[in-house]
Design a protein around this motif. Structure first.
Motif: not given
Length: 165
Positions: A145-158
């Protein structure tokens, strides 16, 4: 077009997340999407693997979920592209960090909340992650898995689940 294809993939890949009302998209961040499901209520960040070894048997994905009413925050889950053999180790490598996941068949997750937090912290700074194991016949399972964008998506879900408390 890429976003529409990603949303279509998610709708096909997530039958366990299906309820009467479709989840609302909170955003698509590179290869990661964030969704809010008011019916359950829950929110999650999710992505499909960028690469898989061999022919996938099921649609693989990795996710980080939030179930505020159950007080579950930041729970890591992965569905492998193939069934894992009984007794086969399931390894998650995020950057230079390695984790041994628990689970069964094509499903894997962290052993506890502390490991969930460590995985998410590693995901925030690494460029990619991979999940490896073996099938019952000894064939390789490796989903990357590429993790670019993962942190932003995790924060948006939270943030998407902040009002469910």
């Amino acid at each position: 077009m890429r976003r529409a294809a990603f949303l279509l993939f998610l709708s096909l890949a997530l039958p366990s997340f299906a309820v009467a009302a479709a989840p609302a998209a909170l955003g698509i961040f590179d290869g990661w999407g964030a969704f809010r499901d008011s019916g359950t209520p829950r929110c999650y960040a999710i992505a499909a693997p960028a690469a898989t070894i061999g022919r996938p048997q099921v649609k693989a994905y990795a996710s980080v979920g939030y179930w505020p009413k159950s007080r579950i925050r930041g729970q890591f889950y992965v569905r492998l592209s193939k069934e894992r053999g009984a007794g086969r180790e399931l390894r998650l490598t995020v950057g230079s960090r390695r984790f041994i996941l628990t689970g069964n068949g094509a499903h894997g997750w962290a052993s506890d909340a502390r490991m969930d937090a460590a995985i998410i912290a590693a995901m925030r700074s690494a460029p990619s992650m991979s999940v490896e194991s073996a099938t019952a016949t000894g064939g390789a399972i490796a989903d990357t898995y590429r993790l670019r964008g993962a942190a932003t998506a995790i924060d948006a879900a939270a943030l998407g689940c902040a009002s469910f408390r």
